[in-house]
Design a protein around this motif. Structure first.
Motif, PDB file in Angstrom:
ATOM      1  N   LEU A  74       0.852  -1.190   0.000  1.00  0.00           N
ATOM      2  CA  LEU A  74       0.000   0.000   0.000  1.00  0.00           C
ATOM      3  C   LEU A  74       0.886   1.238   0.000  1.00  0.00           C
ATOM      4  CD1 LEU A  74      -2.571  -1.049   2.753  1.00  0.00           C
ATOM      5  CD2 LEU A  74      -2.935  -1.045   0.274  1.00  0.00           C
ATOM      6  N   MET A  75       0.570   2.169  -0.904  1.00  0.00           N
ATOM      7  CA  MET A  75       1.357   3.409  -0.958  1.00  0.00           C
ATOM      8  C   MET A  75       0.392   4.580  -1.065  1.00  0.00           C
ATOM      9  SD  MET A  75       4.205   2.147  -3.697  1.00  0.00           S
ATOM     10  CE  MET A  75       5.322   3.507  -3.472  1.00  0.00           C
ATOM     11  N   ASN A  76       0.939   5.768  -0.859  1.00  0.00           N
ATOM     12  CA  ASN A  76       0.136   6.970  -1.009  1.00  0.00           C
ATOM     13  C   ASN A  76      -0.454   7.036  -2.429  1.00  0.00           C
ATOM     14  OD1 ASN A  76      -0.630   9.744  -1.376  1.00  0.00           O
ATOM     15  ND2 ASN A  76       0.620  10.217   0.435  1.00  0.00           N
ATOM     16  N   ARG A  77      -1.724   7.386  -2.507  1.00  0.00           N
ATOM     17  CA  ARG A  77      -2.378   7.431  -3.816  1.00  0.00           C
ATOM     18  C   ARG A  77      -1.648   8.357  -4.801  1.00  0.00           C
ATOM     19  NH1 ARG A  77      -8.666   9.375  -4.629  1.00  0.00           N
ATOM     20  NH2 ARG A  77      -8.822   8.901  -6.854  1.00  0.00           N
ATOM     21  N   ALA A  78      -0.973   9.364  -4.239  1.00  0.00           N
ATOM     22  CA  ALA A  78      -0.269  10.332  -5.085  1.00  0.00           C
ATOM     23  C   ALA A  78       0.772   9.651  -5.978  1.00  0.00           C
ATOM     24  CB  ALA A  78       0.419  11.380  -4.206  1.00  0.00           C
ATOM     25  N   VAL A  79       1.313   8.527  -5.483  1.00  0.00           N
ATOM     26  CA  VAL A  79       2.304   7.782  -6.274  1.00  0.00           C
ATOM     27  C   VAL A  79       1.675   7.344  -7.595  1.00  0.00           C
ATOM     28  CG1 VAL A  79       3.666   5.641  -6.366  1.00  0.00           C
ATOM     29  CG2 VAL A  79       3.521   6.932  -4.220  1.00  0.00           C
ATOM     30  N   LYS A 136      -8.777  -1.229  -6.168  1.00  0.00           N
ATOM     31  CA  LYS A 136      -8.964  -0.043  -5.326  1.00  0.00           C
ATOM     32  C   LYS A 136      -9.281  -0.495  -3.896  1.00  0.00           C
ATOM     33  CE  LYS A 136     -11.303   3.592  -7.172  1.00  0.00           C
ATOM     34  NZ  LYS A 136     -12.516   4.264  -7.671  1.00  0.00           N
ATOM     35  N   THR A 137      -8.776   0.233  -2.930  1.00  0.00           N
ATOM     36  CA  THR A 137      -9.144  -0.094  -1.553  1.00  0.00           C
ATOM     37  C   THR A 137      -9.167   1.183  -0.708  1.00  0.00           C
ATOM     38  OG1 THR A 137      -8.701  -1.593   0.301  1.00  0.00           O
ATOM     39  CG2 THR A 137      -6.783  -0.583  -0.729  1.00  0.00           C
ATOM     40  N   TYR A 138      -9.639   1.072   0.523  1.00  0.00           N
ATOM     41  CA  TYR A 138      -9.691   2.236   1.411  1.00  0.00           C
ATOM     42  C   TYR A 138      -8.747   2.033   2.574  1.00  0.00           C
ATOM     43  CZ  TYR A 138     -13.928   3.256  -1.166  1.00  0.00           C
ATOM     44  OH  TYR A 138     -14.819   3.524  -2.170  1.00  0.00           O
ATOM     45  N   VAL A 139      -8.036   3.085   2.930  1.00  0.00           N
ATOM     46  CA  VAL A 139      -7.117   2.987   4.057  1.00  0.00           C
ATOM     47  C   VAL A 139      -7.781   3.669   5.251  1.00  0.00           C
ATOM     48  CG1 VAL A 139      -4.852   3.664   4.933  1.00  0.00           C
ATOM     49  CG2 VAL A 139      -5.099   2.964   2.562  1.00  0.00           C
ATOM     50  N   GLU A 143     -14.742   5.126   4.377  1.00  0.00           N
ATOM     51  CA  GLU A 143     -14.668   4.755   2.966  1.00  0.00           C
ATOM     52  C   GLU A 143     -15.014   5.958   2.098  1.00  0.00           C
ATOM     53  OE1 GLU A 143     -16.676   1.159   1.963  1.00  0.00           O
ATOM     54  OE2 GLU A 143     -15.432  -0.017   3.338  1.00  0.00           O
ATOM     55  N   ASP A 144     -14.236   7.032   2.214  1.00  0.00           N
ATOM     56  CA  ASP A 144     -14.512   8.177   1.346  1.00  0.00           C
ATOM     57  C   ASP A 144     -13.351   8.411   0.377  1.00  0.00           C
ATOM     58  OD1 ASP A 144     -12.552   9.552   2.707  1.00  0.00           O
ATOM     59  OD2 ASP A 144     -13.953  10.546   4.071  1.00  0.00           O
ATOM     60  N   GLU A 145     -13.547   9.361  -0.511  1.00  0.00           N
ATOM     61  CA  GLU A 145     -12.604   9.659  -1.581  1.00  0.00           C
ATOM     62  C   GLU A 145     -11.160   9.831  -1.072  1.00  0.00           C
ATOM     63  OE1 GLU A 145     -13.196   9.718  -4.814  1.00  0.00           O
ATOM     64  OE2 GLU A 145     -11.380  10.731  -5.525  1.00  0.00           O
ATOM     65  N   ASN A 146     -11.017  10.483   0.098  1.00  0.00           N
ATOM     66  CA  ASN A 146      -9.668  10.755   0.622  1.00  0.00           C
ATOM     67  C   ASN A 146      -8.949   9.516   1.118  1.00  0.00           C
ATOM     68  OD1 ASN A 146      -9.994  13.451   0.146  1.00  0.00           O
ATOM     69  ND2 ASN A 146     -10.982  13.791   2.141  1.00  0.00           N
ATOM     70  N   ALA A 147      -9.717   8.456   1.331  1.00  0.00           N
ATOM     71  CA  ALA A 147      -9.110   7.237   1.899  1.00  0.00           C
ATOM     72  C   ALA A 147      -8.724   6.235   0.813  1.00  0.00           C
ATOM     73  CB  ALA A 147     -10.080   6.590   2.878  1.00  0.00           C
ATOM     74  N   ILE A 148      -8.964   6.600  -0.432  1.00  0.00           N
ATOM     75  CA  ILE A 148      -8.709   5.633  -1.516  1.00  0.00           C
ATOM     76  C   ILE A 148      -7.214   5.429  -1.754  1.00  0.00           C
ATOM     77  CG2 ILE A 148      -8.817   5.334  -4.058  1.00  0.00           C
ATOM     78  CD1 ILE A 148     -11.592   6.556  -3.957  1.00  0.00           C
ATOM     79  N   THR A 149      -6.842   4.183  -1.900  1.00  0.00           N
ATOM     80  CA  THR A 149      -5.563   3.877  -2.553  1.00  0.00           C
ATOM     81  C   THR A 149      -5.707   2.554  -3.291  1.00  0.00           C
ATOM     82  OG1 THR A 149      -3.176   3.907  -2.435  1.00  0.00           O
ATOM     83  CG2 THR A 149      -4.279   2.732  -0.663  1.00  0.00           C
ATOM     84  N   TYR A 150      -4.595   2.017  -3.757  1.00  0.00           N
ATOM     85  CA  TYR A 150      -4.643   0.820  -4.599  1.00  0.00           C
ATOM     86  C   TYR A 150      -3.628  -0.195  -4.113  1.00  0.00           C
ATOM     87  CZ  TYR A 150      -6.752   4.355  -7.552  1.00  0.00           C
ATOM     88  OH  TYR A 150      -7.552   5.365  -8.016  1.00  0.00           O
TER      89      TYR A 150
END
Ligand code: ATP
Length: 454
Positions: A74-79, A136-139, A143-150
């Protein structure tokens, strides 16, 4: 589909052997499985480990210019935004309106000039749409947009985003590489060909950083280096094919890509990609993070973003290639000397899950068993050894042939010195492929076997 280059029957036999002998099982099998997920059983995990260990040894331990790392899944979505995966890591997909199958648009067969569904033969297909392959998953708890990563779809990006930390701590000069082995996840539209296309798999990736002017040359030398690796693990050169990926199919930032392919029973397919990715990845991350990812050359006093050549191999695909390459059927004499057919996995001893099986001739003769246990203890610090005392000796050999154990050691009455001192403490060493047997001293065994498996 079967043609001259494919052999579905052979593939079926390999899949069935994998299950029968504990190499690979369907994930969650008792619940009907989960498409695209596989579990490695007791022998499969050893085979996979041998492959990964050998890759690590060749790529990291035997070199001065490569270090390893182990990044998180799991990494920051920004990556994934910066790398372009969120936007473009997609496959074109179409749906069959008749049977509802979801298909990869580039893999749909045609009949009489019209595309048809390979599942039901229907012709009512939707237009292609892009489908992102990242899970896609939530950290965290919301479970909102800001919590999304992959879940990472490749291991490479953690190497790029840690480039500076590794550079500062490992104190390497260009050219140098960072290697990583780890899980990757892709929500493939059509997982298929056993483990070849899975949704969860492992990669062995190297990012080899260099000066811009070294890129093309390093692309060539890494291609050669990697071909040699496959030969070293028992995949002959004539079963490998190098595809020069045409301009149109290459990522726009790549100046050259080779696919190393293997002739699987289901066709010639990719094992590894070797790509010259220029400075694309580090530049993207420098831009998006605002953190400098440059390299400072002490000698020329120049500061620049290194270019990178990436050999990226699949663990599972290589394990499958090892199994396909090793599978063979021939004949061997049974207890009475009559020829019977045998299945044999001709793994390179380096890759074989079990290196040596040790057999007391009879299980109810205590001195034989005790001696066999001694031999096991002598070898175990150096290799994976299997002790087997059950059944006729021929049958015990056959069981080991079927799982690819290259050496068998039998302890008999001669070992105990019953025919005099000359044969005392010697054993029969049997070779899987030739089925030849030789008499060797127990004290010589570790040295003989270590030379063959390392
Ligand atoms: P393909 O064209 O077969 O989908 P790719 O070109 O997308 O593969 P890369 O992104 O280059 O693959 O990934 C590097 C390596 O990772 C591949 O050569 C392969 O060995 C492995 N790999 C990629 N996708 C899968 C998968 N779905 N299952 C198993 N291994 C995979």
């Amino acid at each position: 589909m079967s043609d001259a280059t494919t052999d579905p029957q052979r593939m079926e036999k390999i899949v069935s052997l994998c299950k029968r002998r504990g190499f690979i099982f369907q994930s969650s099998e008792i619940y009907g499985g989960l498409n695209g997920s596989w579990d490695y059983g007791p022998l499969g995990v050893e085979l996979k480990r041998n492959l990964k260990d050998y890759w690590w040894r060749k790529m990291v331990h035997e070199r001065d210019d490569i270090v390893g790392m182990d990044g998180s899944i799991l990494m920051n979505r920004a990556v994934w935004r910066a790398s372009g995966h969120e936007e473009t890591f997609t496959d074109p997909m179409v749906d069959c309106r008749t049977c509802k199958a979801r298909l990869r648009a580039d893999q749909i067969p045609e009949k009489e000039g019209r595309k048809i569904c390979p599942n039901c033969g229907g012709r009512d297909l939707t237009e292609p749409r892009s489908f992102n392959l990242m899970f896609k998953t939530y950290v965290g708890a919301t479970e909102d947009e800001n919590a999304i990563t992959y879940l990472r779809p490749e291991t490479a990006q953690s190497i790029f985003v840690q480039f500076k930390n590794v550079l500062d701590t490992a104190r390497k000069k260009l050219p140098f590489g960072i290697a990583q082995i780890g899980k990757a996840f892709r929500n493939e539209i059509n997982p298929r060909n056993f483990t070849f296309r899975s949704r969860e798999f492992e990669q062995m990736e190297l990012e080899y950083f260099c000066r811009p002017e070294q890129g093309m040359e390093l692309l060539e030398s890494w291609k050669e280096e990697r071909l040699k690796f496959y030969e070293d693990i028992g995949i002959p050169r004539d079963k490998l094919h190098v595809l020069t990926v045409p301009d149109a199919d290459r990522a726009f930032y790549s100046k050259g890509t080779y696919d190393i392919e293997y002739q699987f029973p289901f066709g010639v397919q990719e094992l590894e990609g070797v790509a010259y990715r220029t400075d694309y990845d580090l530049t993207q991350h420098q831009k998006a993070s605002g953190k400098p990812l440059e390299y400072f050359d002490e000698e020329t006093k120049q500061k620049f973003i290194p270019h990178v050549v990436e050999p990226s191999a699949g663990v599972d695909r290589t394990v499958l290639a090892l199994l396909c390459e090793a599978y063979d059927e021939d004949t061997a004499p049974d207890e009475k000397g009559k020829q019977e057919s045998r299945i044999v996995l001709r793994f390179h001893p380096r890759m074989a899950p079990i290196k040596c099986a040790v057999f007391p001739l009879l299980k109810n003769k205590e001195p034989l068993v005790a001696k066999a246990r001694e031999v096991v203890a002598l070898l175990r610090p150096h290799m994976h050894v299997f002790y087997d005392e059950g059944g006729a000796i021929g049958r015990r050999y056959r069981r080991q042939d079927e799982i690819g154990t290259p050496f068998g050691v039998t302890i008999d009455f001669d070992t105990l010195g019953e025919k005099g001192d000359e044969l005392k403490d010697t054993v029969t060493l049997r070779h899987r492929d030739s089925m030849k047997q030789e008499r060797v001293k127990i004290s010589d065994l570790p040295q003989i076997l270590i030379a063959k498996i390392s």
